[in-house]
Design a protein around this motif. Sequence first.
Motif, PDB file in Angstrom:
ATOM      1  N   PHE A 196     -22.563  25.493  -2.896  1.00 41.83           N
ATOM      2  CA  PHE A 196     -22.465  26.629  -3.812  1.00 41.83           C
ATOM      3  C   PHE A 196     -23.592  26.520  -4.829  1.00 41.83           C
ATOM      4  CE2 PHE A 196     -18.321  26.453  -1.977  1.00 41.83           C
ATOM      5  CZ  PHE A 196     -17.850  27.754  -1.986  1.00 41.83           C
ATOM      6  N   HIS A 197     -23.809  27.606  -5.537  1.00 43.33           N
ATOM      7  CA  HIS A 197     -24.847  27.606  -6.569  1.00 43.33           C
ATOM      8  C   HIS A 197     -24.248  27.047  -7.862  1.00 43.33           C
ATOM      9  CE1 HIS A 197     -28.145  28.601  -9.076  1.00 43.33           C
ATOM     10  NE2 HIS A 197     -27.516  29.602  -9.699  1.00 43.33           N
ATOM     11  N   CYS A 198     -24.240  25.716  -7.974  1.00 38.44           N
ATOM     12  CA  CYS A 198     -23.684  25.071  -9.165  1.00 38.44           C
ATOM     13  C   CYS A 198     -24.751  25.035 -10.249  1.00 38.44           C
ATOM     14  CB  CYS A 198     -23.205  23.661  -8.829  1.00 38.44           C
ATOM     15  SG  CYS A 198     -21.773  23.630  -7.719  1.00 38.44           S
ATOM     16  N   ASP A 199     -24.602  25.920 -11.226  1.00 42.15           N
ATOM     17  CA  ASP A 199     -25.570  25.973 -12.316  1.00 42.15           C
ATOM     18  C   ASP A 199     -25.039  25.327 -13.590  1.00 42.15           C
ATOM     19  OD1 ASP A 199     -23.655  27.839 -12.926  1.00 42.15           O
ATOM     20  OD2 ASP A 199     -25.069  29.443 -13.441  1.00 42.15           O
ATOM     21  N   ARG A 200     -23.797  24.807 -13.551  1.00 39.37           N
ATOM     22  CA  ARG A 200     -23.180  24.113 -14.668  1.00 39.37           C
ATOM     23  C   ARG A 200     -22.403  22.908 -14.165  1.00 39.37           C
ATOM     24  NH1 ARG A 200     -19.743  29.061 -15.806  1.00 39.37           N
ATOM     25  NH2 ARG A 200     -20.345  29.289 -13.608  1.00 39.37           N
ATOM     26  N   GLU A 201     -22.056  22.023 -15.068  1.00 39.54           N
ATOM     27  CA  GLU A 201     -21.253  20.866 -14.698  1.00 39.54           C
ATOM     28  C   GLU A 201     -20.222  20.584 -15.778  1.00 39.54           C
ATOM     29  OE1 GLU A 201     -23.444  17.273 -14.371  1.00 39.54           O
ATOM     30  OE2 GLU A 201     -24.563  17.578 -16.231  1.00 39.54           O
ATOM     31  N   VAL A 211     -18.421  17.860 -17.882  1.00 44.19           N
ATOM     32  CA  VAL A 211     -18.705  16.488 -18.328  1.00 44.19           C
ATOM     33  C   VAL A 211     -17.799  16.134 -19.497  1.00 44.19           C
ATOM     34  CG1 VAL A 211     -21.113  16.567 -17.573  1.00 44.19           C
ATOM     35  CG2 VAL A 211     -20.531  17.300 -19.886  1.00 44.19           C
ATOM     36  N   ALA A 212     -17.618  14.839 -19.696  1.00 50.46           N
ATOM     37  CA  ALA A 212     -16.833  14.336 -20.826  1.00 50.46           C
ATOM     38  C   ALA A 212     -17.738  14.199 -22.035  1.00 50.46           C
ATOM     39  CB  ALA A 212     -16.196  13.004 -20.472  1.00 50.46           C
ATOM     40  N   GLN A 213     -17.361  14.852 -23.138  1.00 48.43           N
ATOM     41  CA  GLN A 213     -18.129  14.764 -24.376  1.00 48.43           C
ATOM     42  C   GLN A 213     -17.171  14.567 -25.541  1.00 48.43           C
ATOM     43  OE1 GLN A 213     -20.323  18.458 -24.509  1.00 48.43           O
ATOM     44  NE2 GLN A 213     -22.074  17.619 -23.391  1.00 48.43           N
ATOM     45  N   HIS A 214     -17.342  13.440 -26.219  1.00 48.97           N
ATOM     46  CA  HIS A 214     -16.546  13.155 -27.413  1.00 48.97           C
ATOM     47  C   HIS A 214     -15.052  13.251 -27.131  1.00 48.97           C
ATOM     48  CE1 HIS A 214     -20.421  13.532 -29.346  1.00 48.97           C
ATOM     49  NE2 HIS A 214     -20.511  14.816 -28.995  1.00 48.97           N
ATOM     50  N   GLY A 215     -14.672  12.706 -25.975  1.00 55.24           N
ATOM     51  CA  GLY A 215     -13.257  12.662 -25.625  1.00 55.24           C
ATOM     52  C   GLY A 215     -12.691  13.959 -25.090  1.00 55.24           C
ATOM     53  N   GLN A 216     -13.541  14.995 -24.886  1.00 44.51           N
ATOM     54  CA  GLN A 216     -13.117  16.282 -24.344  1.00 44.51           C
ATOM     55  C   GLN A 216     -13.950  16.624 -23.110  1.00 44.51           C
ATOM     56  OE1 GLN A 216     -10.566  18.144 -25.605  1.00 44.51           O
ATOM     57  NE2 GLN A 216     -10.189  16.594 -27.194  1.00 44.51           N
ATOM     58  N   TRP A 217     -13.378  17.409 -22.224  1.00 51.03           N
ATOM     59  CA  TRP A 217     -14.117  17.885 -21.052  1.00 51.03           C
ATOM     60  C   TRP A 217     -14.729  19.235 -21.393  1.00 51.03           C
ATOM     61  CZ3 TRP A 217     -15.379  14.914 -17.055  1.00 51.03           C
ATOM     62  CH2 TRP A 217     -14.653  13.743 -16.855  1.00 51.03           C
ATOM     63  N   ALA A 218     -16.062  19.341 -21.203  1.00 52.40           N
ATOM     64  CA  ALA A 218     -16.771  20.563 -21.571  1.00 52.40           C
ATOM     65  C   ALA A 218     -17.756  20.937 -20.460  1.00 52.40           C
ATOM     66  CB  ALA A 218     -17.512  20.368 -22.896  1.00 52.40           C
ATOM     67  N   VAL A 219     -18.080  22.241 -20.389  1.00 52.28           N
ATOM     68  CA  VAL A 219     -19.027  22.739 -19.399  1.00 52.28           C
ATOM     69  C   VAL A 219     -20.398  22.818 -20.060  1.00 52.28           C
ATOM     70  CG1 VAL A 219     -19.655  24.692 -17.924  1.00 52.28           C
ATOM     71  CG2 VAL A 219     -17.242  24.071 -18.230  1.00 52.28           C
ATOM     72  N   ARG A 220     -21.427  22.283 -19.346  1.00 55.19           N
ATOM     73  CA  ARG A 220     -22.785  22.385 -19.857  1.00 55.19           C
ATOM     74  C   ARG A 220     -23.726  22.832 -18.738  1.00 55.19           C
ATOM     75  NH1 ARG A 220     -24.804  16.041 -20.504  1.00 55.19           N
ATOM     76  NH2 ARG A 220     -25.113  15.664 -18.261  1.00 55.19           N
ATOM     77  N   PRO A 221     -24.811  23.471 -19.064  1.00 49.11           N
ATOM     78  CA  PRO A 221     -25.764  23.919 -18.032  1.00 49.11           C
ATOM     79  C   PRO A 221     -26.398  22.737 -17.312  1.00 49.11           C
ATOM     80  CG  PRO A 221     -26.170  25.019 -20.124  1.00 49.11           C
ATOM     81  CD  PRO A 221     -25.224  23.904 -20.416  1.00 49.11           C
ATOM     82  N   LEU A 222     -26.718  22.941 -16.042  1.00 51.62           N
ATOM     83  CA  LEU A 222     -27.439  21.929 -15.286  1.00 51.62           C
ATOM     84  C   LEU A 222     -28.947  22.111 -15.472  1.00 51.62           C
ATOM     85  CD1 LEU A 222     -25.468  21.690 -11.927  1.00 51.62           C
ATOM     86  CD2 LEU A 222     -25.894  19.841 -13.541  1.00 51.62           C
TER      87      LEU A 222
END
Length: 382
Positions: A364-369, A371-382
Motif C-alpha cells: 500500500f502507499h504508506c505515507d505515514r507511520e 510511532v511511540a512518542q513521549h509515552g503516546q502512539w502518534a502518526v507522523r509523516p514518512l
Amino acid sequence: MSAWVLPDHIADVLPSEARHIEELRRQLLDTARGYGCELVMPPLLEHLESLLTGTGEALDLQTFKLVDQLSGRMMGLRADTTPQVARIDAHLLNRSGVARLCYCGPVLHTRPDRPHATREPLQFGAEIYGHAGLEADLEVLLLALDCLKATQVSWLTVDLADARIVRSLFDGASVDPKVLRDVHGALAAKDASSLARLTRDFPAASREGLAALINLYGDSTVLAEARRVLPPLPAIAQALDQLEWIGRHLEGAAVTYDLADLRGYAYYSGMRFGIYTPGVSDALVRGGRYDEVGAVFGRNRPAVGFSLDLKELVGVVAKRPLKAAIRAPWGEQPQLRAAISRLRAEGETVVCVLPGHESEVDEFHCDRELVAQHGQWAVRPL
C-alpha cells in the motif's frame, strides 16, 4: 494439464485491478442512486425457462445449462441480467408506476462475444420500467453518460439507431427466419452485394429501403437523408423524429447515427444506442428500449435501459493512485492496539508490519507511520 490453469477466456482478477474494479462499481452504483435507481440482486442461477423465455436464440446460445440435482429441472447460468430484472419488476415489485432499478454482478457466456473478451463479464446496468415516453429514453442515456464521466472516460460518442425502422421495412415481406438473420448480418456488415442477393424477392419498397440503410450512417444529416430515401411509413417517420429529439438533448458527447446497426435486433423494440470512446473498437455501453421484455412474465411494461462490463471499463479508465495508508508496528501493548483500532474506525488503512518482514516493500502507499512518542502512539509523516 496443470491444476492452476483456468479455462479459455476466464481469468483471476488480481489485487490492483480488483481494487480498481470495486472503486468503479461503487461510483457507478452511487451515480445510479443519484437518479433514483434502486439496487436489485438477481440470482446467478435460475430455471432455464424463466431465464430464456422471450430472449431470442442469441442469448440461448450464450447460456451455460445444467441439471438441478434437487429437482431434476434444467437450469441456466445467466448470460444477461435484464430478463431477470424484468421478472423482478413484473412479479416481485408489481408496481403500477415507474420503477428505476440498477444491478451489478457477474454473468457467464459460453463463448466470448468478441476477440479477447472475457466469458465472465461483471455486468452493471440500469433500467426504467413503466414509462413509454421519450423522457425515459433520454434519462437512461444521460445516466449512462454520467456513469462514464464519473469514471473519467472522455471523448464520448453516442451512436443512435432504432429497431422500428428495419421492422417497418420487413412489413409485407414473407421472410424465412434464416434469411432474416442473414439480412441482418449483411446490414450490420454493410455488405451491399449479399443484401441485394438476399432481398431480390422482397417487395420493391422493402428491398430499396434496406439497400438504402447501408449508407445511412454519420452525423445528423443522416436523418434528413433517411426521410428522403426511405418509404414514408408512419413508424419510420416517428422513429426518425424521436432520434432527432434525443440527439438534440444530449450534451457533453458527440452524436452519430447508424440506421443499419442491428446488434440485439431480436431484443430491442425502439431506440437503441452504443457509447464509444477513442481507442476502443466496440461500444463501452449498449442499451435502448425493449418494451416486450416483460410480456413473457405477464406484464408487458414499457422498459428502457443499458448495461456495461466493468472488466472492460477498467481497461479504459486511467489507473488511480493507491489510497494513503499508515504503517504500524506489530505489538501486543494495549495502547498500541487501541491506537490502531481507533485509526481504522476513523476510516484509515493501517498496515501492521509483521515480525521479520520489516524490510519488505509496502503493498500500500504508506505515507505515514504510527510511532511511540513521549509515552503516546502518534502518526507522523514518512
